[in-house]
Design a protein around this motif. Sequence first.
Motif, PDB file in Angstrom:
ATOM      1  N   GLU A 191      62.120  43.117  35.149  1.00  0.00           N
ATOM      2  CA  GLU A 191      61.144  44.050  35.841  1.00  0.00           C
ATOM      3  C   GLU A 191      60.584  45.089  35.218  1.00  0.00           C
ATOM      4  O   GLU A 191      59.379  45.269  35.226  1.00  0.00           O
ATOM      5  CB  GLU A 191      61.846  44.780  37.184  1.00  0.00           C
ATOM      6  N   GLU A 205      62.255  40.579  40.800  1.00  0.00           N
ATOM      7  CA  GLU A 205      62.681  42.063  41.586  1.00  0.00           C
ATOM      8  C   GLU A 205      63.825  42.155  41.247  1.00  0.00           C
ATOM      9  O   GLU A 205      64.932  41.218  41.628  1.00  0.00           O
ATOM     10  CB  GLU A 205      62.123  41.944  42.930  1.00  0.00           C
ATOM     11  N   ASP A 206      64.154  43.336  40.965  1.00  0.00           N
ATOM     12  CA  ASP A 206      65.542  43.798  40.889  1.00  0.00           C
ATOM     13  C   ASP A 206      66.372  43.261  39.403  1.00  0.00           C
ATOM     14  O   ASP A 206      67.621  43.322  39.478  1.00  0.00           O
ATOM     15  CB  ASP A 206      66.360  43.883  41.979  1.00  0.00           C
ATOM     16  N   SER A 207      65.663  42.472  38.689  1.00  0.00           N
ATOM     17  CA  SER A 207      66.125  41.826  37.593  1.00  0.00           C
ATOM     18  C   SER A 207      66.039  42.715  36.310  1.00  0.00           C
ATOM     19  O   SER A 207      65.112  43.737  36.421  1.00  0.00           O
ATOM     20  CB  SER A 207      65.791  40.553  37.336  1.00  0.00           C
TER      21      SER A 207
END
Length: 275
Positions: free
Chosen positions: A82, A77-79
């Motif tokens: 994604e 998540e949020d990398s």
Amino acid sequence: MIKKCLFPAAGYGTRFLPATKATPKEMLPILTKPLIQYGVEEALEADIYTMAIVTGRGKRALEDHFDRSYELEHQIEDSSKEVLLSEIRSLIKQCTFSYTRQVDMKGLGHAILTGKTLIGDEPFAVLLADDLCTSVGDGVLGQMIEVYEKYQCSVVAIEEIPMEQTDRYGVIAGNLVDGTDDTYRVTDMVEKPDPKDAPTNMAIIGRYILTPDIFDILESTKPGKGGEIQITDALLEQAKQGKVIAYKFKGKRFDCGSVDGFVEATNYFYNQGNM
Ligand code: G1P
């Protein structure tokens, strides 16, 4: 309207052993995307949102692929990673997936009959995921639905193949209709004939639109080539009543059920920059 697409996906994929020993052949990737996902995308492109998958033992990865993977998704998540899941997430959001299991492997006709419970009494599409198709405009299923809308009977997609390969395919004979150069009323069809017995070199590829009376026909279809219940034999019954159209699709098909076709598809998609 064609609202459902059936994916027979219970086969063992023996040509890809040992890769397919514990992994469904439909999960083999061309670049980063499994074959089945290309198939679902083609159905979606043809405005089909209900995917009916006939699975078998050892095929649970298919169901997991079209579902959330909480731990993984939480992890990335949020990398920057994604984005790699955005296509599959969008598919999952837009489609419903239902599954039934083929307990005994008795051929493609039997697999399609097993899917009756998911389809019901309406015309439907069938997509064999190891035939990977690409086209410039509409996808192959989309093109076939247009043909179906005109003729209101079963439609098979065909391609001309070298005569010496007829024993790998269902082969049709037919007459061109309505002044077209790509649409035939089928008069005969044979499953995997020897080249010397083949009526033509026009081979059926893994795309069908079937009218629901095919289920009754399949119920009484006797085992044919290879001792299996063949969809080709059931379709011949419809063809005898003039109710099968064969359509020479626009686009390109890769036989990803063979190592050669699989490598060809991989190179093709890589060169297209389809990552
Ligand atoms: C099946 C059908 C055959 C068709 C082919 C298309 O064969 O029985 O008629 O031409 O799919 O891919 P299979 O490839 O499962 O042996």
